[in-house]
Design an enzyme around this catalytic site. Structure first.
Site, PDB file in Angstrom:
ATOM      1  N   PRO A   1       0.830  -1.210   0.000  1.00 29.21           N
ATOM      2  CA  PRO A   1       0.000   0.000   0.000  1.00 29.21           C
ATOM      3  C   PRO A   1       0.864   1.260   0.000  1.00 29.21           C
ATOM      4  CG  PRO A   1      -0.508  -1.409   1.892  1.00 29.21           C
ATOM      5  CD  PRO A   1       0.642  -2.028   1.200  1.00 29.21           C
ATOM      6  N   PRO A   2       0.301   2.386  -0.397  1.00 27.72           N
ATOM      7  CA  PRO A   2       1.066   3.625  -0.444  1.00 27.72           C
ATOM      8  C   PRO A   2       1.593   4.010   0.933  1.00 27.72           C
ATOM      9  CG  PRO A   2      -1.092   3.916  -1.442  1.00 27.72           C
ATOM     10  CD  PRO A   2      -1.092   2.580  -0.820  1.00 27.72           C
ATOM     11  N   GLY A   3       2.769   4.563   0.962  1.00 25.02           N
ATOM     12  CA  GLY A   3       3.298   5.113   2.205  1.00 25.02           C
ATOM     13  C   GLY A   3       3.896   4.107   3.156  1.00 25.02           C
TER      14      GLY A   3
ATOM     15  N   THR B   1       9.701   3.188  -1.517  1.00 22.95           N
ATOM     16  CA  THR B   1      10.765   4.029  -2.045  1.00 22.95           C
ATOM     17  C   THR B   1      11.939   4.069  -1.077  1.00 22.95           C
ATOM     18  OG1 THR B   1       9.023   5.344  -3.044  1.00 22.95           O
ATOM     19  CG2 THR B   1      11.214   6.290  -3.028  1.00 22.95           C
TER      20      THR B   1
ATOM     21  N   GLU C   1      -9.468 -15.414  13.210  1.00 21.53           N
ATOM     22  CA  GLU C   1      -8.205 -16.001  12.744  1.00 21.53           C
ATOM     23  C   GLU C   1      -7.692 -17.054  13.714  1.00 21.53           C
ATOM     24  OE1 GLU C   1      -7.038 -15.546   9.794  1.00 21.53           O
ATOM     25  OE2 GLU C   1      -8.422 -13.940   9.261  1.00 21.53           O
TER      26      GLU C   1
ATOM     27  N   HIS D   1      -9.408 -20.379  13.183  1.00 22.77           N
ATOM     28  CA  HIS D   1      -8.795 -21.206  12.137  1.00 22.77           C
ATOM     29  C   HIS D   1      -7.584 -21.948  12.684  1.00 22.77           C
ATOM     30  CE1 HIS D   1     -11.124 -19.773   8.792  1.00 22.77           C
ATOM     31  NE2 HIS D   1     -10.669 -18.532   8.839  1.00 22.77           N
TER      32      HIS D   1
ATOM     33  N   ASP E   1     -14.128 -17.989   3.164  1.00 22.29           N
ATOM     34  CA  ASP E   1     -14.012 -19.287   3.836  1.00 22.29           C
ATOM     35  C   ASP E   1     -15.175 -20.176   3.433  1.00 22.29           C
ATOM     36  OD1 ASP E   1     -11.867 -18.252   5.156  1.00 22.29           O
ATOM     37  OD2 ASP E   1     -12.967 -17.817   7.011  1.00 22.29           O
TER      38      ASP E   1
HETATM   39  P1  ADP Z   1       5.906   4.400  -0.629  1.00 21.82           P
HETATM   40  O1  ADP Z   1       6.983   4.516  -1.637  1.00 21.82           O
HETATM   41  O2  ADP Z   1       5.691   2.991  -0.153  1.00 21.82           O
HETATM   42  O3  ADP Z   1       4.625   5.023  -1.000  1.00 21.82           O
HETATM   43  P2  ADP Z   1       7.710   5.990   0.872  1.00 21.82           P
HETATM   44  O4  ADP Z   1       8.880   5.099   0.865  1.00 21.82           O
HETATM   45  O5  ADP Z   1       7.714   7.108  -0.077  1.00 21.82           O
HETATM   46  O6  ADP Z   1       6.388   5.147   0.674  1.00 21.82           O
HETATM   47  O7  ADP Z   1       7.500   6.507   2.348  1.00 21.82           O
HETATM   48  C1  ADP Z   1       7.143   7.813   2.620  1.00 21.82           C
HETATM   49  C2  ADP Z   1       7.726   8.256   3.927  1.00 21.82           C
HETATM   50  O8  ADP Z   1       7.142   7.556   5.008  1.00 21.82           O
HETATM   51  C3  ADP Z   1       9.197   7.956   4.039  1.00 21.82           C
HETATM   52  O9  ADP Z   1       9.942   8.990   3.516  1.00 21.82           O
HETATM   53  C4  ADP Z   1       9.397   7.826   5.534  1.00 21.82           C
HETATM   54  O10 ADP Z   1       9.566   9.074   6.137  1.00 21.82           O
HETATM   55  C5  ADP Z   1       8.082   7.275   6.005  1.00 21.82           C
HETATM   56  N1  ADP Z   1       8.146   5.829   6.190  1.00 21.82           N
HETATM   57  C6  ADP Z   1       7.410   4.914   5.537  1.00 21.82           C
HETATM   58  N2  ADP Z   1       7.681   3.676   5.954  1.00 21.82           N
HETATM   59  C7  ADP Z   1       8.632   3.788   6.888  1.00 21.82           C
HETATM   60  C8  ADP Z   1       9.337   2.846   7.704  1.00 21.82           C
HETATM   61  N3  ADP Z   1       9.106   1.534   7.625  1.00 21.82           N
HETATM   62  N4  ADP Z   1      10.248   3.313   8.550  1.00 21.82           N
HETATM   63  C9  ADP Z   1      10.493   4.645   8.646  1.00 21.82           C
HETATM   64  N5  ADP Z   1       9.880   5.579   7.912  1.00 21.82           N
HETATM   65  C10 ADP Z   1       8.935   5.176   7.042  1.00 21.82           C
HETATM   66 ZN    ZN Z   2     -11.384 -16.914   7.721  1.00 22.52          ZN
HETATM   67 MG    MG Z   3       6.878   5.629  -3.361  1.00 18.44          MG
END
Ligand code: ADP
Ligand code: ZN
Ligand code: MG
Length: 624
Positions: free
Chosen positions: A211-213, A217, A432, A435, A508
């Site tokens: 998922p995003p965030g 990256t 869960e 199961h 299920d």
């Molecule tokens: P994605 O590419 O999955 O959408 P990013 O890598 O761009 O997410 O993450 C955005 C920001 O969220 C990062 O710059 C960081 O500050 C924070 N972040 C996300 N996941 C983590 C993590 N596991 N540990 C520390 N910071 C994180």
């Molecule tokens: Zn189930």
């Molecule tokens: Mg990203």
């Protein structure tokens, strides 16, 4: 990214340069025209043609020169020597053959310069040269634009190049599994020889899915940082440009540049923008397809032993083209999921390092309140908390700031995302564990690798990773029964504990029914129909759709028997759970608190409860 900003600045500069060049070209052309006609208008004066004829008739004219559709002439009164250099008068040229006769009669010397009367030369000088200049200018400017847009030529690949990302795995909190899978790639980039010596082929590409965030990256950068190799990053969408063929050439240049910097990492963010399945969608997108094809062939083409790894990231893996996922391309899939409780604590700690905090910070409390949030949300919350502290004139972030920030961010997110309520979390946990308990009690083995109840964007609310079993191709009737019981145990747990049922068990139920039905209609495991087949598999190409090959009457009897099996298994599941209700409660409590429970921990709880029970029984037996 910093690269983008400097790109914008350059864009403006380019525009100014473009305008300056256009003006320069215009001035140049005008000057050229001016010099071509050579005559300085200020030094000669214009007279009417009729006046010229009059002068001619009156015999005043000494010499005439035809040039550029103009008649230059000089009068007799003027000094003759002067004329050779510059005529004093001029008039327009009118096509009048009689004029020559008149000039002859009047005994005027007349003349026309050879070069300037050549019409082809004139055309070249007056038309072709300026056009050429404009063309050259245009090409120059176009090239500059293309370059700036990011792909032609090596300079631009470098725009996306970070020599050292400065990010390491320590900056990525949680995500232990993802890091584990990526560690091998790091090692490979460090010492490609180690792998090639043995003849091992390393993955060319890994796909970060989540998922995003959640830090995809960030993870990719961390891989580059850990391996201390250059990091090329490019967003999938920036490949797809308005000009067909640009994306492809950009991909080509990127790989060419990367090869010369190997070992290195090429990171393609949001790869679904290029890699969307070529089949799906109405009409083709030529540009995207070309870019994708180029990417595919580049991925096949580069020399793995050099140590280049392509990492892609996407949150929509399901739309990707098959060809991208086949072995030899993005064959590794690394799931980057939302963090669990522990993960969120760790992420908070990482981000708290960047701000000044009071001593009263309770990471656990924060983590508990942020179930379902991704790393980016937490980073955002810490920032919001810091902003709040500043607003209130304090110098350090306090716990209250953090808790306020959670509400602020979650309230904004709730509509978009799934954040589970406390009640839902409890239901999912019991489901869960239900199961898992069913498997444990029926097979007497560790039932699962891991159960988590962190909400997923892709798929169910919680999930259970089963232990890989010994591979076997035949299943006994009892084993199928056991499986159906296991599938139904999730819902059964909800019934027993909460007295209500929820919609969470649809999958299920579907699978359990399918199995029970297959027992009756295909596997000859039914009481009534013996070894009669009631269904046969339809065309193998239509994904195993079943078709009934018996009468409708028999069909409905089969349905009844399927129902019988389901009911029987449902009862068995309920019985198992009721007999082990203590384990169910304890394991579910643990899961609610921690959001993740490993198979080992589950067995620990189960064995502890069992030991207690036998101890109780023994003591009862003694007192009796
Ligand atoms: P994605 O590419 O999955 O959408 P990013 O890598 O761009 O997410 O993450 C955005 C920001 O969220 C990062 O710059 C960081 O500050 C924070 N972040 C996300 N996941 C983590 C993590 N596991 N540990 C520390 N910071 C994180
Ligand atoms: Zn189930
Ligand atoms: Mg990203």
């Amino acid at each position: 990214m910093a690269g983008d900003k400097s790109g914008d600045g350059k864009n403006n500069k380019d525009k100014k340069l473009l305008i300056a060049l256009a003006i320069a070209a215009l001035v140049f052309t005008l000057c050229l025209n001016y010099f071509v006609s050579k005559k300085s208008m200020a030094e000669v004066s214009e007279v009417k043609y009729s006046e010229f004829i009059n002068m001619l008739d009156e015999g005043k004219i000494d010499e005439v020169k035809f040039e550029n559709s103009t008649i230059y002439f000089t009068l007799k009164e003027d000094g003759e020597s002067e004329f050779a250099a510059k005529p004093q008068y001029f008039t327009g040229y009118i096509n009048n053959p009689a004029l020559l006769e008149k000039l002859e009669e009047a005994g005027v010397t007349y003349d026309a310069p050879v070069s300037n009367t050549n019409p082809i030369l004139m055309m070249i000088v007056e038309l072709v040269v300026p056009m050429l200049i404009f063309y050259v200018l245009f090409m120059f400017v176009m090239r500059m634009y293309m370059n700036k847009m990011g792909g032609l030529g090596k300079n631009n690949a470098k725009l996306y190049l970070e020599k050292d990302t400065g990010v390491t795995f320590a900056d990525v909190a949680g995500e232990e599994e993802a890091k584990e899978s990526l560690r091998e790639i790091v090692d490979f980039l460090h010492r490609p020889e180690k792998y090639t010596a043995i003849g091992a082929k390393l993955p060319r590409g890994a796909l970060l899915v989540g998922p995003p965030g959640t830090g995809k990256t960030l993870l990719a950068k961390a891989v580059a940082g850990e391996a201390k190799v250059p990091f090329y990053s490019l967003s999938g969408s920036s490949f797809v440009e308005m000009f067909v063929g640009m994306g492809a050439s950009r991909v080509r240049d990127l790989f060419k540049d990367a090869v010369s910097h190997a070992p290195c990492i090429i990171f393609i963010d949001e790869i679904d923008a290029v890699g969307k399945s070529r089949e799906s969608g109405l009409g083709g997108n030529d540009e995207r397809e070309q870019t994708l094809n180029q990417l595919l062939s580049e991925m096949d083409g580069f020399d793995v032993t050099k140590g280049i790894v392509v990492i892609g990231a996407t949150n929509r893996p399901e739309v990707l083209d098959e060809a991208l996922l086949r072995p030899g391309r993005f064959d590794r899939r690394v799931v980057v999921d939302r963090p669990d409780l522990k993960g969120r604590e760790d992420i908070l700690k990482v981000h708290l390092k960047d701000v000044k905090t009071e001593d009263d910070i309770d990471v656990k409390q924060f983590a508990l309140g942020t179930s379902g949030c991704a790393g980016a949300d937490i980073a955002n919350m810490v920032n919001e908390a810091a902003l709040r502290a500043v607003r209130e004139g304090r110098e350090k972030v306090a716990q209250s700031d953090l808790m306020e920030a959670i509400e602020l961010v979650i309230a904004g997110k709730e509509k978009k995302d799934r954040i589970m309520t406390e009640k839902e979390k409890r239901i999912v946990a019991y489901h869960e564990v239900g199961h898992a308990l069913a498997i444990a009690m029926q097979k007497n083995t560790q039932p699962v690798q891991k159960i988590t109840i962190v909400p997923r964007t892709m798929g169910s609310l919680g999930y259970t990773i089963q232990m890989p079993e010994e591979e076997h191709y035949l299943m006994t009737k009892d084993e199928i029964y056991e499986q159906i019981v296991t599938l139904l145990a999730g819902r059964s747990a909800e019934e027993i504990i909460f007295g209500t049922v929820t919609t969470g068990a649809a999958n299920d139920i579907e699978r359990a029914t399918e199995m029970a039905r297959a027992m009756v209609t295909r596997f000859g495991m039914s009481e009534e129909f013996d070894m009669m087949a009631l269904e046969k598999e339809g065309s193998a190409y239509l994904n195993g759709r079943m078709s009934l090959i018996c009468s409708d009457d028999t069909g409905s009897k089969a349905d009844a028997e399927v129902l019988e099996i389901i009911k029987e298994c449902h009862k068995r599941a309920s019985d198992i759970l009721k007999q082990n209700i203590d384990v169910l409660h304890k394991a579910a409590d643990f899961l609610i608190e921690q959001e993740t429970i490993t198979g080992e921990k589950f067995m620990e709880i189960l064995n502890a409860v069992k030991a207690e029970q036998t101890a109780d029984e023994n003591s009862e037996a003694i007192t009796e």
